[in-house]
Design an enzyme around this catalytic site. Structure first.
Site, PDB file in Angstrom:
ATOM      1  N   TRP A 100      15.220  13.533  20.484  1.00  0.00           N
ATOM      2  CA  TRP A 100      15.649  14.909  20.233  1.00  0.00           C
ATOM      3  C   TRP A 100      14.604  15.426  19.154  1.00  0.00           C
ATOM      4  CZ3 TRP A 100      18.007  16.395  24.110  1.00  0.00           C
ATOM      5  CH2 TRP A 100      19.098  15.761  24.795  1.00  0.00           C
ATOM      6  N   ASP A 166      18.652  20.073  13.287  1.00  0.00           N
ATOM      7  CA  ASP A 166      19.486  19.972  14.467  1.00  0.00           C
ATOM      8  C   ASP A 166      20.626  19.124  14.119  1.00  0.00           C
ATOM      9  OD1 ASP A 166      20.359  19.436  16.676  1.00  0.00           O
ATOM     10  OD2 ASP A 166      18.586  18.522  17.426  1.00  0.00           O
ATOM     11  N   LYS A 190      29.421  18.879  21.545  1.00  0.00           N
ATOM     12  CA  LYS A 190      29.795  17.772  20.854  1.00  0.00           C
ATOM     13  C   LYS A 190      30.933  18.204  19.887  1.00  0.00           C
ATOM     14  CE  LYS A 190      25.331  16.133  22.194  1.00  0.00           C
ATOM     15  NZ  LYS A 190      24.019  16.499  22.301  1.00  0.00           N
TER      16      LYS A 190
HETATM   17  C1  LIG Z   1      22.786  16.698  22.371  1.00  0.00           C
HETATM   18  C2  LIG Z   1      21.746  16.958  21.603  1.00  0.00           C
HETATM   19  C3  LIG Z   1      20.663  17.962  21.861  1.00  0.00           C
HETATM   20  C4  LIG Z   1      20.590  18.564  23.406  1.00  0.00           C
HETATM   21  O1  LIG Z   1      21.466  19.765  23.380  1.00  0.00           O
HETATM   22  P1  LIG Z   1      21.311  20.730  24.608  1.00  0.00           P
HETATM   23  O2  LIG Z   1      22.437  21.614  24.216  1.00  0.00           O
HETATM   24  O3  LIG Z   1      21.566  19.960  25.885  1.00  0.00           O
HETATM   25  O4  LIG Z   1      19.969  21.321  24.645  1.00  0.00           O
HETATM   26  C5  LIG Z   1      19.671  18.050  20.914  1.00  0.00           C
HETATM   27  N1  LIG Z   1      19.868  17.652  19.786  1.00  0.00           N
HETATM   28  C6  LIG Z   1      20.774  16.474  19.296  1.00  0.00           C
HETATM   29  C7  LIG Z   1      20.678  15.668  17.987  1.00  0.00           C
HETATM   30  C8  LIG Z   1      21.574  16.273  20.319  1.00  0.00           C
HETATM   31  O5  LIG Z   1      22.584  15.294  20.043  1.00  0.00           O
END
Ligand SMILES: *Cc1c(COP(=O)(O)O)cnc(C)c1O
Length: 353
Positions: A100, A166, A190
């Site tokens: 990511w 993030d 999540k």
């Molecule tokens: C799941 C995840 C993403 C991707 O998220 P999307 O909403 O599918 O773009 C980005 N960063 C982390 C840390 C994730 O766990």
């Protein structure tokens, strides 16, 4: 029987949230209309959006009027480029702790120079780099929880420059000082709700730094000006987020959920370390409270183990394709009973070989 769902995202949500969300599709607030067919400009939906934004700030302890909460389209992945589009003028500093982070770097490279302050790629991201220095830059970007590898940042560097994070896979899972960040984003699927939106918590002061034209949909200023309603927002995803955040508050908020999350994580890691058939992937000090990654020492046992947990009603335990093995994702809504059952199945495998 409802399954024990260890999926990494989309993932389990509280049963009560599923039920209220289902009811709202049929008849929202008993007003004879579905949540899916009312105008996003209606009082009913504006109230949903406003409550969800306020609750997100409340749970993060950011009610100091310095921050705004937005629910935007495009998931966390759009935030990879939106952060850079708005704030990267010359140079930005990124910490690379996995797929990511790398994707965030790739997008940001379209907008300026990227300095990778450190990377844990040398060991397939099984640890979090420490003791790196951060150059003067437009901002520093990190990923708080590395969903795929099961590592987590336990603290964040003091930088003197804006810090972006993030937090897709560990937001609202434990008490941290959200004030230390200038911009936080998280895909909702999540710990926040269902897929279709990303939550952004942004410090208003930061907007003064934007000195270029940004297309309306990708401009934080646009979305702040329009209270996250510039165009039709992802109405259902925002509604599910509201239900889930209300559930979280009712549980006792972040302090209460953190103590449950700690118990779940302690249970699974204790078994990974005790059971001679298994070993953990992530370095112990960097282990994630949300995603526990582990392997069988003897791959020949995998069919037997897979059969055991699948028969017990466990779902979503397979590791990400880039590392294999197993991954138990234990987000806020996963009950401790699910972790207890998984531990029981690991012990059953050990007894029966
Ligand atoms: C799941 C995840 C993403 C991707 O998220 P999307 O909403 O599918 O773009 C980005 N960063 C982390 C840390 C994730 O766990």
């Amino acid at each position: 029987m409802k399954k024990h769902n260890f999926c990494a995202g989309p993932c389990t949500l509280p049963q009560s949230v599923f039920e209220q969300a289902a009811e709202a599709v049929k008849n929202y607030n008993n007003n004879g209309l579905s949540i899916l067919e009312i105008s996003h400009r209606s009082d009913a939906f504006v109230a949903v959006m406003e409550e969800a934004r306020a609750l997100a700030l409340e749970l993060a302890d950011l009610q100091n009027k310095k921050y705004e909460a937005l629910f935007l389209h495009g998931g966390a992945s759009t935030q990879f480029l939106m952060t850079a589009y708005n704030f990267l003028d010359k140079k930005a500093a990124y910490l690379d702790t996995g797929v990511w982070s790398s994707k965030a770097i790739k997008e940001a490279e379209l907008f300026g120079e990227i300095v990778q302050v450190a990377s844990s790629k040398d060991k397939n991201y099984n640890y979090v780099p420490k003791n790196y220095s951060i150059p003067n830059a437009d901002y520093f970007h990190c990923t708080s929880n590395n969903t795929i590898y099961g590592t987590q940042l336990k603290d964040f560097p003091q930088t003197g420059i804006p810090v972006f994070c993030d937090m897709s896979s560990d937001i609202f899972s434990k008490k941290i000082d959200y004030n230390q960040f200038d911009l936080i984003y998280a895909g909702a699927q999540k710990n926040i709700g269902t897929a279709g939106t990303a939550l952004v918590l942004i410090k208003k002061e930061l907007l003064k730094k934007i000195n270029k034209q940004v297309p309306s949909m990708l401009s934080y200023q646009t979305h702040i000006n329009r209270k996250s309603m510039f165009n039709t927002p992802p109405v259902y995803a925002v509604y599910v987020a509201l239900l889930n955040l209300k559930w979280l508050k009712k549980q006792g908020g972040i302090t209460a959920i953190e103590s449950k999350n700690r118990k779940k994580a302690a249970l699974i890691y204790k078994e990974i370390d005790r059971n001679p058939l298994f070993y953990g992937f992530a370095e112990k000090e960097d282990r994630s409270m949300m995603n526990a990654t582990f392997f069988l020492k003897d791959k020949n046992l995998s069919d037997r183990f897979d059969h055991l947990w699948q028969k017990a009603g466990i779902n979503g335990l397979k590791g990400h394709r880039t590392i294999g093995g197993y991954r138990a994702s234990m987000y806020n809504a996963l009950p401790i009973e699910s972790v207890e059952l998984l531990v029981e199945k690991m012990q059953e495998l050990e007894k029966n070989i």
